[in-house]
Write an enzyme that holds these catalytic residues in place. Structure first.
Site, PDB file in Angstrom:
ATOM      1  N   CYS A 189       3.539  12.665  10.319  1.00 27.20           N
ATOM      2  CA  CYS A 189       4.663  13.579  10.538  1.00 27.20           C
ATOM      3  C   CYS A 189       5.689  12.888  11.428  1.00 27.20           C
ATOM      4  O   CYS A 189       5.440  11.818  11.966  1.00 27.20           O
ATOM      5  CB  CYS A 189       4.176  14.826  11.266  1.00 27.20           C
ATOM      6  SG  CYS A 189       2.809  15.653  10.473  1.00 27.20           S
TER       7      CYS A 189
ATOM      8  N   ARG B 214       8.853  10.393   7.116  1.00 25.97           N
ATOM      9  CA  ARG B 214       7.495  10.436   7.681  1.00 25.97           C
ATOM     10  C   ARG B 214       6.716  11.654   7.192  1.00 25.97           C
ATOM     11  O   ARG B 214       5.520  11.794   7.454  1.00 25.97           O
ATOM     12  CB  ARG B 214       7.560  10.442   9.211  1.00 25.97           C
ATOM     13  CG  ARG B 214       8.241   9.248   9.834  1.00 25.97           C
ATOM     14  CD  ARG B 214       8.275   9.358  11.330  1.00 25.97           C
ATOM     15  NE  ARG B 214       6.951   9.443  11.876  1.00 25.97           N
ATOM     16  CZ  ARG B 214       6.181   8.380  12.165  1.00 25.97           C
ATOM     17  NH1 ARG B 214       6.650   7.164  11.947  1.00 25.97           N
ATOM     18  NH2 ARG B 214       4.977   8.515  12.646  1.00 25.97           N
TER      19      ARG B 214
ATOM     20  N   TRP C 187       3.915  16.386   7.282  1.00 22.98           N
ATOM     21  CA  TRP C 187       3.140  15.987   6.112  1.00 22.98           C
ATOM     22  C   TRP C 187       1.767  16.597   6.341  1.00 22.98           C
ATOM     23  O   TRP C 187       1.026  16.154   7.223  1.00 22.98           O
ATOM     24  CB  TRP C 187       3.046  14.467   5.994  1.00 22.98           C
ATOM     25  CG  TRP C 187       2.287  13.993   4.802  1.00 22.98           C
ATOM     26  CD1 TRP C 187       2.648  14.131   3.487  1.00 22.98           C
ATOM     27  CD2 TRP C 187       1.021  13.311   4.787  1.00 22.98           C
ATOM     28  NE1 TRP C 187       1.695  13.569   2.658  1.00 22.98           N
ATOM     29  CE2 TRP C 187       0.695  13.071   3.436  1.00 22.98           C
ATOM     30  CE3 TRP C 187       0.149  12.886   5.774  1.00 22.98           C
ATOM     31  CZ2 TRP C 187      -0.471  12.416   3.050  1.00 22.98           C
ATOM     32  CZ3 TRP C 187      -1.011  12.227   5.404  1.00 22.98           C
ATOM     33  CH2 TRP C 187      -1.326  12.011   4.058  1.00 22.98           C
TER      34      TRP C 187
ATOM     35  N   ASN D  82       1.870  14.756  15.902  1.00 25.73           N
ATOM     36  CA  ASN D  82       1.636  13.883  14.741  1.00 25.73           C
ATOM     37  C   ASN D  82       0.246  13.303  14.932  1.00 25.73           C
ATOM     38  O   ASN D  82      -0.033  12.664  15.937  1.00 25.73           O
ATOM     39  CB  ASN D  82       2.687  12.763  14.693  1.00 25.73           C
ATOM     40  CG  ASN D  82       2.349  11.713  13.642  1.00 25.73           C
ATOM     41  OD1 ASN D  82       1.675  12.024  12.659  1.00 25.73           O
ATOM     42  ND2 ASN D  82       2.775  10.478  13.860  1.00 25.73           N
ATOM     43  N   GLY D  83      -0.660  13.540  13.980  1.00 26.29           N
ATOM     44  CA  GLY D  83      -2.022  13.005  14.091  1.00 26.29           C
ATOM     45  C   GLY D  83      -3.025  14.049  13.639  1.00 26.29           C
ATOM     46  O   GLY D  83      -2.685  15.001  12.944  1.00 26.29           O
TER      47      GLY D  83
ATOM     48  N   GLU E 147      -0.016  -3.587  -8.026  1.00 23.66           N
ATOM     49  CA  GLU E 147       1.130  -3.101  -7.250  1.00 23.66           C
ATOM     50  C   GLU E 147       2.123  -2.387  -8.159  1.00 23.66           C
ATOM     51  O   GLU E 147       2.710  -1.361  -7.786  1.00 23.66           O
ATOM     52  CB  GLU E 147       1.792  -4.283  -6.522  1.00 23.66           C
ATOM     53  CG  GLU E 147       3.160  -4.011  -5.956  1.00 23.66           C
ATOM     54  CD  GLU E 147       3.226  -2.842  -4.985  1.00 23.66           C
ATOM     55  OE1 GLU E 147       2.167  -2.383  -4.518  1.00 23.66           O
ATOM     56  OE2 GLU E 147       4.347  -2.358  -4.726  1.00 23.66           O
TER      57      GLU E 147
ATOM     58  N   LYS F 100       3.752   1.396  -7.643  1.00 24.08           N
ATOM     59  CA  LYS F 100       5.192   1.703  -7.650  1.00 24.08           C
ATOM     60  C   LYS F 100       5.514   2.791  -8.661  1.00 24.08           C
ATOM     61  O   LYS F 100       6.203   3.757  -8.363  1.00 24.08           O
ATOM     62  CB  LYS F 100       5.999   0.438  -7.979  1.00 24.08           C
ATOM     63  CG  LYS F 100       6.154  -0.535  -6.837  1.00 24.08           C
ATOM     64  CD  LYS F 100       7.035  -0.061  -5.717  1.00 24.08           C
ATOM     65  CE  LYS F 100       6.379   0.480  -4.505  1.00 24.08           C
ATOM     66  NZ  LYS F 100       5.193   0.024  -3.911  1.00 24.08           N
TER      67      LYS F 100
ATOM     68  N   GLU G  59       3.829   6.260  -7.783  1.00 21.38           N
ATOM     69  CA  GLU G  59       4.216   7.005  -6.573  1.00 21.38           C
ATOM     70  C   GLU G  59       5.635   7.554  -6.631  1.00 21.38           C
ATOM     71  O   GLU G  59       5.945   8.481  -5.884  1.00 21.38           O
ATOM     72  CB  GLU G  59       4.010   6.169  -5.313  1.00 21.38           C
ATOM     73  CG  GLU G  59       4.951   5.038  -5.086  1.00 21.38           C
ATOM     74  CD  GLU G  59       4.688   4.349  -3.742  1.00 21.38           C
ATOM     75  OE1 GLU G  59       4.200   4.976  -2.791  1.00 21.38           O
ATOM     76  OE2 GLU G  59       4.980   3.147  -3.651  1.00 21.38           O
TER      77      GLU G  59
ATOM     78  N   HIS H 292     -13.194  -5.472 -21.686  1.00 18.66           N
ATOM     79  CA  HIS H 292     -14.453  -4.937 -21.135  1.00 18.66           C
ATOM     80  C   HIS H 292     -14.358  -3.442 -20.915  1.00 18.66           C
ATOM     81  O   HIS H 292     -15.080  -2.877 -20.100  1.00 18.66           O
ATOM     82  CB  HIS H 292     -14.796  -5.679 -19.838  1.00 18.66           C
ATOM     83  CG  HIS H 292     -14.952  -7.146 -20.046  1.00 18.66           C
ATOM     84  ND1 HIS H 292     -16.091  -7.716 -20.555  1.00 18.66           N
ATOM     85  CD2 HIS H 292     -14.064  -8.160 -19.895  1.00 18.66           C
ATOM     86  CE1 HIS H 292     -15.918  -9.027 -20.679  1.00 18.66           C
ATOM     87  NE2 HIS H 292     -14.699  -9.328 -20.279  1.00 18.66           N
TER      88      HIS H 292
ATOM     89  N   LYS I 183       5.627   7.861   4.492  1.00 16.10           N
ATOM     90  CA  LYS I 183       5.937   6.428   4.599  1.00 16.10           C
ATOM     91  C   LYS I 183       4.838   5.643   5.301  1.00 16.10           C
ATOM     92  O   LYS I 183       4.550   4.522   4.945  1.00 16.10           O
ATOM     93  CB  LYS I 183       7.248   6.227   5.368  1.00 16.10           C
ATOM     94  CG  LYS I 183       7.643   4.757   5.525  1.00 16.10           C
ATOM     95  CD  LYS I 183       7.774   4.063   4.192  1.00 16.10           C
ATOM     96  CE  LYS I 183       8.137   2.597   4.332  1.00 16.10           C
ATOM     97  NZ  LYS I 183       8.041   1.866   3.032  1.00 16.10           N
TER      98      LYS I 183
END
Ligand code: AGP
Length: 591
Positions: free
Chosen positions: A2, A28, A73, A99-100, A469, A473, A476, A492, A586
């Site tokens: 947050c 955030r 968040w 935040n936490g 990666e 991208k 998300e 396979h 983020k």
């Protein structure tokens, strides 16, 4: 994760200061927001679900000289108005933003309820103001009550609390960032990150873990949270500018930051050569070198495993930071842990560092956010110098991380200048590649793919991590189900997923594995796949081709850039906001 922000001082527009400032921390977390303003002996709280960027700042112009704000968040407790911060004490004299995660919140809540406290939300945070209120019954001094309350909390936190009776702000941190902006003639700004107050000051104090502060707006004290013992704290001047943290002419930070790769490779390579040589020596002398990171940064580490193998035949061990705990058996005092993190605040990376330090190993951090917790806790640090990365989707940080790791590999091989030359040439070719026509070409491709629900990406060697990666991208920001595979793995199992016109991106170079991966692409084509090639040369199997420069061992750095652009346009074409993707934040400062 947050964003928290507070102001206290001589100005009387604290409400607009904190609402404007918390908007700069939206990256955030952005599922709900809130503000508490001190009006005389009252605390006025307003909070709601939704994005803080949709809130009209002008509504908060009331005369007020102390205020705190929050953008959330959700971790504990769903996205509801009641769960939004700030949270207040029963008597409404204390307001808190956090935040936490308070890991012992259930026990604390139960004990407080037995003392008559009534809770309105189902968050972990709400126990904090009630705990302070309870401690103030023992001694009314707000700062010491706050200190005692914090000592009862278990978990990670950055807490900012306001009290109408004392007229002060207090704050403390343990595992989540907190930075103080000092404007002599105005007062104090306390935030999760610098963009919140960059319009007012660039003189800052970084709060360390286990530290607290008390300020009445005209002065500030720093103290050890455990002992309460005050200590002086030096401030530093930061160089970041407001412009660097704004979008400029771009619609979104993500595209701005993709385009900044025209110069961020060169900035990453511009390292102190003595320092790079020292780090290369540390790797050479270490008994086991481990790389740990999360998400995109982890894919940079996976690519580095190939760099160290191909460029200098030196074995390194790569782990997702969240998985690193189980490898502590291999760590010894002579080991070296290299952590890579854009934000420098990722909880799993911090945990990996603590595990390594417990074993006496040295820690090198490769970060973008100078002054971050990881930066300050590492034994030595390299910055990728990419400038603020605000979009949730990491782009310029990734290529900067790979450039620094590749430079270290070349230095270890005794070829620092060869590596520097290759990377500077790569940066220059990327600069040429990132032109309006190239963007339009990829935007047109995105328009043909925007209805797709699945897509697959294959790569080999250092392009395999880039396939993974690429999936991150696309997932998300566009919410398309994308999956990356090592090309050789297709037969396979995953090749069963291929149907007529299934889009498959194929990442290639011009090297010893190109023939193999083109054969894999032919196998996909034979089953109906639409092949989109990303590489320096066209191949007959490609239905579409996104050309990139031929840069040998640096190919991974080039190949990922058109995918970043494709992911961006897929999001925009699908009506999504690429800067603020759902469910994400983020920097993941919680485990
Ligand atoms: C990447 O686009 C994501 N935002 C995410 O995977 C990110 O790379 C990861 O959370 C690590 O963040 P850090 O680099 O700040 O540690």
């Amino acid at each position: 994760m947050c964003g928290i922000f507070g102001y206290i001082g001589k100005r009387t527009d604290a409400g607009t200061i904190v609402i404007d400032g918390i908007k700069n921390l939206e990256y955030r977390g952005y599922d709900s927001w809130g503000i508490a303003q001190r009006q005389g002996n009252l605390i006025i709280v307003e909070k709601n679900t939704g994005k803080i960027s949709d809130v009209d700042t002008a509504r908060f112009h009331q005369e007020c000289s102390a205020a705190i704000a929050h953008t959330r968040w959700a971790t504990h407790g769903g996205v509801t108005q009641l769960n939004a911060h700030p949270h207040t004490s029963s008597d409404m004299h204390i307001a808190v933003v956090h935040n936490g995660i308070i890991e012992n919140n259930e026990l604390l809540r139960k004990n407080l309820q037995e003392k008559g406290h009534i809770f309105l939300s189902d968050t972990d945070t709400e126990v904090i103001p009630h705990l302070i209120e309870e401690e103030q019954k023992i001694s009314s001094d707000f700062a010491s009550a706050f200190q005692r309350a914090c000592k009862k909390l278990e978990g990670r936190y950055a807490i900012l609390a306001m009290n109408t009776k004392s007229g002060s702000l207090v704050a403390a941190r343990k595992g989540s960032p907190l930075i103080v902006g000092v404007a002599k003639d105005q007062g104090y700004f306390i935030a999760s990150d610098i963009p919140a107050f960059l319009n007012y000051t660039r003189t800052v104090h970084y709060l360390d873990d286990g530290e607290m502060l008390v300020t009445d707006g005209s002065s500030i004290l720093f103290a050890d949270l455990e002992s309460g013992k005050e200590h002086p704290k030096r401030h530093i001047k930061i160089t970041r500018t407001v412009e660097e943290t704004q979008k400029g002419d771009f619609d979104h930070f993500m595209l701005k930051e993709i385009m900044e790769q025209k110069e961020t490779i060169a900035r990453a390579v511009n390292q102190n050569e003595e320092q790079i040589r020292t780090i290369a020596d540390a790797i050479k002398n270490a008994q086991g070198t481990f790389l740990a990171a999360c998400g995109t940064a982890h894919k940079a580490c996976m690519a580095a495993e190939y760099f160290f193998s191909v460029i200098v035949q030196h074995h390194v061990n790569v782990a997702s930071a969240g998985e690193f705990k189980l490898f502590h058996h291999f760590l010894k005092p002579e080991s070296l842990l290299i952590v890579v993190s854009q934000s420098g605040e990722t909880a799993d990376v911090l945990e990996a560092m603590h595990i390594a330090k417990l074993k006496g190993a040295k820690v090198l951090a490769i970060v973008n956010n100078e002054g971050s917790t990881i930066d300050r806790e590492a034994d030595f640090t390299l910055s990728i110098n990419a400038g603020p990365e605000r979009a949730v989707a990491s782009t310029k940080a990734l290529t900067g991380q790979m450039a620094v790791l590749m430079l270290i590999a070349y230095t270890l091989a005794g070829k620092l200048h060869e590596g520097k030359t290759l990377l500077l040439e790569t940066g220059s070719m990327i600069n040429d590649m990132l032109n309006p026509r190239y963007l339009e070409r990829i935007k047109a491709l995105a328009q043909t793919l925007k209805e797709e629900e699945d897509c697959y990406i294959i790569g080999k060697s250092w392009n395999f991590p880039m396939a993974l990666e690429s999936a991150i991208k696309i997932q998300e920001v566009s919410y398309i189900h994308a999956e990356g595979f090592a090309a050789a793995e297709l037969k396979h199992g995953p090749i069963a997923l291929i149907e007529e016109n299934t889009p498959c991106l194929v990442l290639v170079g011009n090297d010893e594995v190109t023939v193999d991966i083109i054969n894999n692409a032919i196998e996909l084509k034979a089953r109906g796949a639409k092949i989109i090639g990303v590489g320096p040369a066209r191949h007959a199997v490609f239905d579409e081709w996104l050309k990139v420069p031929d840069v040998g061992p640096a190919q991974a750095i080039c190949n990922i850039i058109p995918i970043q652009i494709l992911a961006y346009y897929l999001a925009v074409e699908r009506g999504k906001n690429p800067d603020l993707p759902r469910n994400l934040a983020k920097s993941v400062t919680v485990k």
